[in-house]
Design an enzyme around this catalytic site. Structure first.
Site, short mmCIF file in Angstrom:
data_model
loop_
_atom_site.label_atom_id
_atom_site.label_comp_id
_atom_site.label_asym_id
_atom_site.label_seq_id
_atom_site.Cartn_x
_atom_site.Cartn_y
_atom_site.Cartn_z
N VAL A 67 0.81 -1.22 0.00
CA VAL A 67 0.00 0.00 0.00
C VAL A 67 0.85 1.27 0.00
CG1 VAL A 67 -1.96 -1.13 1.12
CG2 VAL A 67 -0.28 0.09 2.53
N ASN A 93 -7.41 -2.04 5.70
CA ASN A 93 -7.02 -2.60 6.98
C ASN A 93 -5.51 -2.64 7.19
OD1 ASN A 93 -7.44 -4.51 9.42
ND2 ASN A 93 -6.15 -5.71 8.02
N SER A 146 -8.75 3.19 14.69
CA SER A 146 -8.43 2.69 16.02
C SER A 146 -8.97 3.67 17.06
CB SER A 146 -6.90 2.59 16.18
OG SER A 146 -6.54 2.41 17.54
N TYR A 159 1.54 6.08 15.33
CA TYR A 159 0.35 5.26 15.09
C TYR A 159 -0.92 6.05 15.41
CZ TYR A 159 -2.92 1.33 15.43
OH TYR A 159 -3.99 0.47 15.26
N ALA A 160 -0.96 6.69 16.58
CA ALA A 160 -2.12 7.48 16.97
C ALA A 160 -2.36 8.63 16.00
CB ALA A 160 -1.94 8.01 18.39
N SER A 162 -1.45 8.70 12.83
CA SER A 162 -1.91 8.14 11.56
C SER A 162 -3.39 7.77 11.62
CB SER A 162 -1.09 6.90 11.18
OG SER A 162 -1.39 5.79 12.01
N LYS A 163 -3.84 7.23 12.75
CA LYS A 163 -5.23 6.81 12.86
C LYS A 163 -6.17 8.01 13.03
CE LYS A 163 -4.57 2.37 12.41
NZ LYS A 163 -5.06 1.63 11.23
N ILE A 192 -7.71 -5.57 20.78
CA ILE A 192 -8.19 -6.85 20.29
C ILE A 192 -7.05 -7.87 20.36
CG2 ILE A 192 -9.24 -8.06 18.33
CD1 ILE A 192 -11.01 -5.77 19.38
#
Length: 253
Positions: A67, A93, A146, A159-160, A162-163, A192
Site C-alpha cells: 500500500v 485494513n 483505532s 500510530y495514533a 496516523s489513525k 483486540i
C-alpha cells in the site's frame, strides 16, 4: 424480508488480509457470500487463506499489494478485477505500529507508520473510487482506524497520529464521494487479541491494561464481525462519514 446484511453480491477488497483483523474480516465476509480479494505483501499467507476460503466453497483471489507503492496498488487492483470483477467494497485494513517513546522515534519510523496507515489507505481509496466513478457504480469504503485515533497511549505516537488522520480522511472522502453514491465509514477497534499481540495479554502489563477496560476483557477478533457486516453491507446505506467504535468501553476511561 431481504437480509439487510447480505453481502453475497459484493466483491470486497481487504488490504492487510494475511493475518489478524484483515484475515478475520475476509473469513467473515466470505462466509456470508462475498467474493473476497485478499491483498498484502506476504503472499504465502494469502495463498493459504485463499485455499481455505475456496475449500469452503467461497470465492477468493490473492493479490500482492504494497500500500506504500501506488504502482503496486494499481497493479493489484487490475489483477483483482480480472479475477473477481469490479471492486464494490474496500476495507482499508493494512497498517503497522512502531512502539517507542516519541523522543526515540526516528524519521524512518514515523514515515513507515504514516505511509502504511494513512498515505496507503488514502491512495488505495482514491484508486478504487476512481474506478467506481468511471463504472458509474455505487461503492462502499471502510477504513479500519483505532480508538487511538480518538484517544492516546504512550509509545505509539506515530500510530495514533496516523489513525487520527485516517478518521479525518474518512470524513473528507465521505463528503466528496457522496455525490457519486460512494459511502466512506470507519471502524475504530479498541484492544483486540490477535496473533501479533496474543502473548502480551498474559503478561502483568497486559493484565493491567485489560483491567482498565470497563468490560474487563480484551476484545476477540470475532467481536468485530457484526460491525464489519454492518459497514460492508446495505444495512449501513444511510451512513457515511461515521465512526463505529468497538472497544468494550475503553474510551470511556
Amino acid at each position: 424480508m431481504p437480509d439487510l446484511f447480505d453481502v453475497s453480491q459484493e466483491v470486497v477488497l481487504v488490504t492487510g488480509a494475511s493475518q489478524g483483523l484483515g484475515r478475520q474480516f475476509a473469513r467473515v465476509l466470505s462466509a456470508h457470500g462475498a467474493a473476497v480479494v485478499l491483498a498484502a505483501r506476504q503472499t504465502a499467507k494469502l495463498q493459504s487463506l485463499e485455499q481455505e476460503i475456496r475449500g469452503r466453497g467461497g470465492r477468493a483471489a490473492a493479490v500482492e499489494m504494497d500500500v506504500t507503492d501506488t504502482a503496486s496498488i494499481s497493479k493489484a487492483i487490475d489483477s483483482a478485477e480480472a479475477a473477481l470483477g469490479p471492486i464494490s467494497v474496500l476495507i482499508n485494513n493494512a497498517g503497522i505500529a512502531v512502539e517507542k517513546l516519541a523522543v526515540d522515534q526516528t524519521e524512518a519510523d514515523f514515515d513507515a507508520v504514516i505511509n502504511a496507515n494513512l498515505k496507503g489507505a488514502y491512495f488505495v481509496t482514491t484508486e478504487v473510487a476512481r474506478r467506481m466513478i468511471a463504472q458509474r457504480r455505487q461503492g462502499n469504503i471502510v477504513n479500519v482506524a483505532s480508538v487511538l485515533g480518538l484517544g492516546v497511549m504512550k509509545s505509539v505516537s506515530p500510530y495514533a497520529i496516523s489513525k487520527a488522520g485516517l478518521l479525518q480522511a474518512t470524513k473528507a472522502m465521505a463528503l466528496e464521494l457522496a455525490a457519486n453514491n460512494i459511502r466512506v465509514n470507519a471502524l475504530a477497534p479498541g484492544y483486540i487479541d490477535t496473533d501479533i499481540n496474543h502473548e502480551f495479554w498474559s503478561t502483568p502489563a497486559g493484565e493491567r491494561l485489560a483491567k482498565r477496560i470497563p468490560q474487563r476483557r480484551v476484545g476477540a477478533e470475532s467481536d468485530l464481525d457484526g460491525a464489519i457486516l454492518l459497514l460492508a453491507s446495505n444495512a449501513s446505506r444511510y451512513m457515511t462519514g461515521s465512526v463505529v467504535t468497538i472497544d468494550g468501553g475503553f474510551l470511556l476511561t
